[in-house]
Design a protein around this motif. Structure first.
Motif, short mmCIF file in Angstrom:
data_model
loop_
_atom_site.label_atom_id
_atom_site.label_comp_id
_atom_site.label_asym_id
_atom_site.label_seq_id
_atom_site.Cartn_x
_atom_site.Cartn_y
_atom_site.Cartn_z
N PHE A 6 0.84 -1.19 0.00
CA PHE A 6 0.00 0.00 0.00
C PHE A 6 0.87 1.24 0.00
O PHE A 6 2.07 1.19 0.30
N ALA A 7 0.25 2.34 -0.36
CA ALA A 7 0.90 3.65 -0.30
C ALA A 7 -0.09 4.63 0.30
O ALA A 7 -1.24 4.70 -0.14
N LYS A 8 0.33 5.36 1.32
CA LYS A 8 -0.53 6.36 1.94
C LYS A 8 -0.35 7.66 1.17
O LYS A 8 0.78 8.10 0.93
N LEU A 9 -1.45 8.28 0.80
CA LEU A 9 -1.42 9.51 0.02
C LEU A 9 -1.44 10.72 0.94
O LEU A 9 -1.86 10.63 2.10
N PRO A 10 -0.99 11.88 0.45
CA PRO A 10 -0.96 13.08 1.29
C PRO A 10 -2.30 13.46 1.91
O PRO A 10 -2.34 13.99 3.02
N GLY A 11 -3.40 13.16 1.26
CA GLY A 11 -4.73 13.48 1.80
C GLY A 11 -5.21 12.52 2.87
O GLY A 11 -6.28 12.69 3.44
N GLY A 12 -4.44 11.47 3.15
CA GLY A 12 -4.81 10.50 4.18
C GLY A 12 -5.37 9.21 3.63
O GLY A 12 -5.44 8.21 4.34
N SER A 13 -5.81 9.18 2.37
CA SER A 13 -6.34 7.95 1.79
C SER A 13 -5.16 7.04 1.40
O SER A 13 -4.00 7.43 1.48
N VAL A 14 -5.48 5.82 1.00
CA VAL A 14 -4.45 4.87 0.61
C VAL A 14 -4.78 4.24 -0.74
O VAL A 14 -5.93 4.19 -1.16
N VAL A 15 -3.74 3.74 -1.39
CA VAL A 15 -3.89 2.90 -2.58
C VAL A 15 -3.28 1.56 -2.21
O VAL A 15 -2.13 1.48 -1.78
N VAL A 16 -4.09 0.51 -2.32
CA VAL A 16 -3.65 -0.85 -2.03
C VAL A 16 -3.48 -1.57 -3.35
O VAL A 16 -4.34 -1.50 -4.23
N ALA A 17 -2.35 -2.27 -3.50
CA ALA A 17 -2.07 -3.06 -4.69
C ALA A 17 -1.91 -4.52 -4.27
O ALA A 17 -1.19 -4.81 -3.31
N LEU A 18 -2.59 -5.42 -4.97
CA LEU A 18 -2.52 -6.85 -4.68
C LEU A 18 -2.29 -7.63 -5.96
O LEU A 18 -2.88 -7.33 -6.99
N ARG A 33 -1.88 -14.57 -12.90
CA ARG A 33 -2.08 -13.62 -11.81
C ARG A 33 -2.50 -12.28 -12.39
O ARG A 33 -2.16 -11.95 -13.52
N VAL A 34 -3.24 -11.55 -11.61
CA VAL A 34 -3.65 -10.20 -11.98
C VAL A 34 -3.22 -9.24 -10.88
O VAL A 34 -3.10 -9.62 -9.72
N ARG A 35 -2.99 -8.00 -11.26
CA ARG A 35 -2.65 -6.95 -10.30
C ARG A 35 -3.90 -6.11 -10.12
O ARG A 35 -4.47 -5.59 -11.08
N VAL A 36 -4.35 -5.99 -8.90
CA VAL A 36 -5.56 -5.25 -8.57
C VAL A 36 -5.17 -4.04 -7.73
O VAL A 36 -4.39 -4.15 -6.79
N LEU A 37 -5.72 -2.87 -8.09
CA LEU A 37 -5.46 -1.63 -7.36
C LEU A 37 -6.77 -1.10 -6.80
O LEU A 37 -7.78 -1.07 -7.50
N VAL A 38 -6.74 -0.67 -5.54
CA VAL A 38 -7.93 -0.15 -4.88
C VAL A 38 -7.57 1.16 -4.19
O VAL A 38 -6.58 1.22 -3.45
N HIS A 39 -8.37 2.18 -4.41
CA HIS A 39 -8.22 3.46 -3.71
C HIS A 39 -9.33 3.54 -2.67
O HIS A 39 -10.50 3.33 -2.99
N ALA A 40 -8.97 3.81 -1.42
CA ALA A 40 -9.95 3.87 -0.34
C ALA A 40 -9.44 4.77 0.78
O ALA A 40 -8.29 5.20 0.76
N LEU A 50 -13.02 -5.15 -1.94
CA LEU A 50 -12.76 -6.36 -2.72
C LEU A 50 -13.60 -7.54 -2.22
O LEU A 50 -14.16 -8.29 -3.01
N ARG A 51 -13.72 -7.66 -0.92
CA ARG A 51 -14.53 -8.75 -0.36
C ARG A 51 -15.99 -8.61 -0.74
O ARG A 51 -16.68 -9.60 -0.98
N ASN A 52 -16.48 -7.39 -0.80
CA ASN A 52 -17.87 -7.16 -1.19
C ASN A 52 -18.13 -7.54 -2.65
O ASN A 52 -19.27 -7.76 -3.04
N LEU A 53 -17.08 -7.61 -3.45
CA LEU A 53 -17.21 -8.02 -4.84
C LEU A 53 -17.07 -9.53 -5.02
O LEU A 53 -17.11 -10.03 -6.13
N GLY A 54 -16.88 -10.25 -3.92
CA GLY A 54 -16.79 -11.70 -4.00
C GLY A 54 -15.40 -12.26 -3.80
O GLY A 54 -15.21 -13.47 -3.79
N LEU A 55 -14.39 -11.43 -3.64
CA LEU A 55 -13.03 -11.90 -3.41
C LEU A 55 -12.85 -12.02 -1.89
O LEU A 55 -12.19 -11.21 -1.26
#
Length: 113
Positions: A6-18, A33-40, A50-55
């Motif tokens: 993950f990377a924490k952004l200056p605004g406080g949110s994060v980007v998670v890469a899996l 394999r696939v690379r999935v990116l999530v901003h939250a 991701l879990r809410n989408l079935g993963l």
């Protein structure tokens, strides 16, 4: 186990890469394999998305494969803040919306009438 980070952004949110196995019925060859990116707003919320989408079995243990600056830019510019790519090392492949990875193969759903 999924590799990621993950990377924490200056605004406080994060980007998670899996890096995850390609789901059955999803795009890609078996075992791929696939690379999935999530901003939250935080790491837990990213995994919940991701879990809410079935993963369901998605966990982030450590920060061994954090998102690159290009990956962060890609997910921040997507309206859903949730994208994937089948060949993470191939910079020529575009990022795709997560729905295209999880969509059911043609002919497997009930038809409307």
């Amino acid at each position: 186990m999924a590799g990621g980070g993950f990377a924490k952004l200056p605004g406080g949110s994060v980007v998670v890469a899996l890096s995850l196995p390609s789901p059955p019925g999803g795009s890609g060859a078996p075992g791929a394999r696939v690379r999935v990116l999530v901003h939250a707003v935080n790491r837990q919320r990213a995994l919940t998305r991701l879990r809410n989408l079935g993963l369901r079995a998605v966990y982030l243990r450590g920060n061994t494969e954090p998102p690159t600056p290009d990956e962060i830019t890609a997910v921040l510019h997507h309206p859903d803040g949730l994208v994937w790519r089948a060949a993470p090392e191939d910079d020529t492949e575009s990022w795709h919306p997560i729905r295209s990875l999880l969509r059911k193969p043609a002919g497997s759903g009930a038809s409307g009438g």
